[in-house]
Design a protein around this motif. Sequence first.
Motif, PDB file in Angstrom:
ATOM      1  N   GLY A  16      13.405  -2.052   0.184  1.00 38.00           N
ATOM      2  CA  GLY A  16      12.201  -1.195   0.505  1.00 38.00           C
ATOM      3  C   GLY A  16      11.101  -0.711  -0.413  1.00 38.00           C
ATOM      4  N   ARG A  17      11.408  -1.371  -1.651  1.00 43.68           N
ATOM      5  CA  ARG A  17      10.451  -1.046  -2.776  1.00 43.68           C
ATOM      6  C   ARG A  17       9.452  -1.978  -2.601  1.00 43.68           C
ATOM      7  NH1 ARG A  17      12.992  -0.344  -8.344  1.00 43.68           N
ATOM      8  NH2 ARG A  17      13.481   1.918  -7.543  1.00 43.68           N
ATOM      9  N   GLU A  18       8.163  -1.771  -2.966  1.00 41.41           N
ATOM     10  CA  GLU A  18       7.162  -2.503  -2.946  1.00 41.41           C
ATOM     11  C   GLU A  18       6.722  -3.314  -4.061  1.00 41.41           C
ATOM     12  OE1 GLU A  18       3.647  -0.663  -1.462  1.00 41.41           O
ATOM     13  OE2 GLU A  18       4.427  -0.590   0.597  1.00 41.41           O
ATOM     14  N   ARG A  30       7.097  -5.189   0.841  1.00 40.71           N
ATOM     15  CA  ARG A  30       8.447  -4.555   0.827  1.00 40.71           C
ATOM     16  C   ARG A  30       9.754  -5.525   0.559  1.00 40.71           C
ATOM     17  NH1 ARG A  30      10.660  -1.879   4.653  1.00 40.71           N
ATOM     18  NH2 ARG A  30       9.544  -3.027   6.076  1.00 40.71           N
ATOM     19  N   GLU A  32      12.951  -6.942   1.604  1.00 38.14           N
ATOM     20  CA  GLU A  32      13.637  -6.706   2.905  1.00 38.14           C
ATOM     21  C   GLU A  32      15.259  -7.097   2.555  1.00 38.14           C
ATOM     22  OE1 GLU A  32      11.366  -9.359   5.391  1.00 38.14           O
ATOM     23  OE2 GLU A  32      10.540  -7.137   6.188  1.00 38.14           O
ATOM     24  N   TYR A  45      11.015 -10.747   0.597  1.00 39.15           N
ATOM     25  CA  TYR A  45      10.111  -9.807   0.757  1.00 39.15           C
ATOM     26  C   TYR A  45       9.241 -10.206   1.740  1.00 39.15           C
ATOM     27  CZ  TYR A  45      10.377  -8.225  -4.291  1.00 39.15           C
ATOM     28  OH  TYR A  45      10.650  -7.909  -5.418  1.00 39.15           O
TER      29      TYR A  45
END
Length: 68
Positions: A16-18, A30, A32, A45
């Motif tokens: 979830g981190r970009e 993000r 995934e 991602y």
Amino acid sequence: MASFVIVTEDGSYREGREASFPELNVDPVRLESYSHEGDYVVLHYEGGIKKAIPECRVQHIAYRKQVA
């Protein structure tokens, strides 16, 4: 809540981190999922962006089992 975190020598990657990839002209996307491909852990991602990390740099992977 993240279901996985990959810790490397250089830092960590959390679901979830970009991340930005300016060299590919990609806006923040993000994280995934991830997979193991040969000697690499490949981060997947949004938009089909992948980042391969040599397995030898990975210190550990923590994950939460998904319950259906």
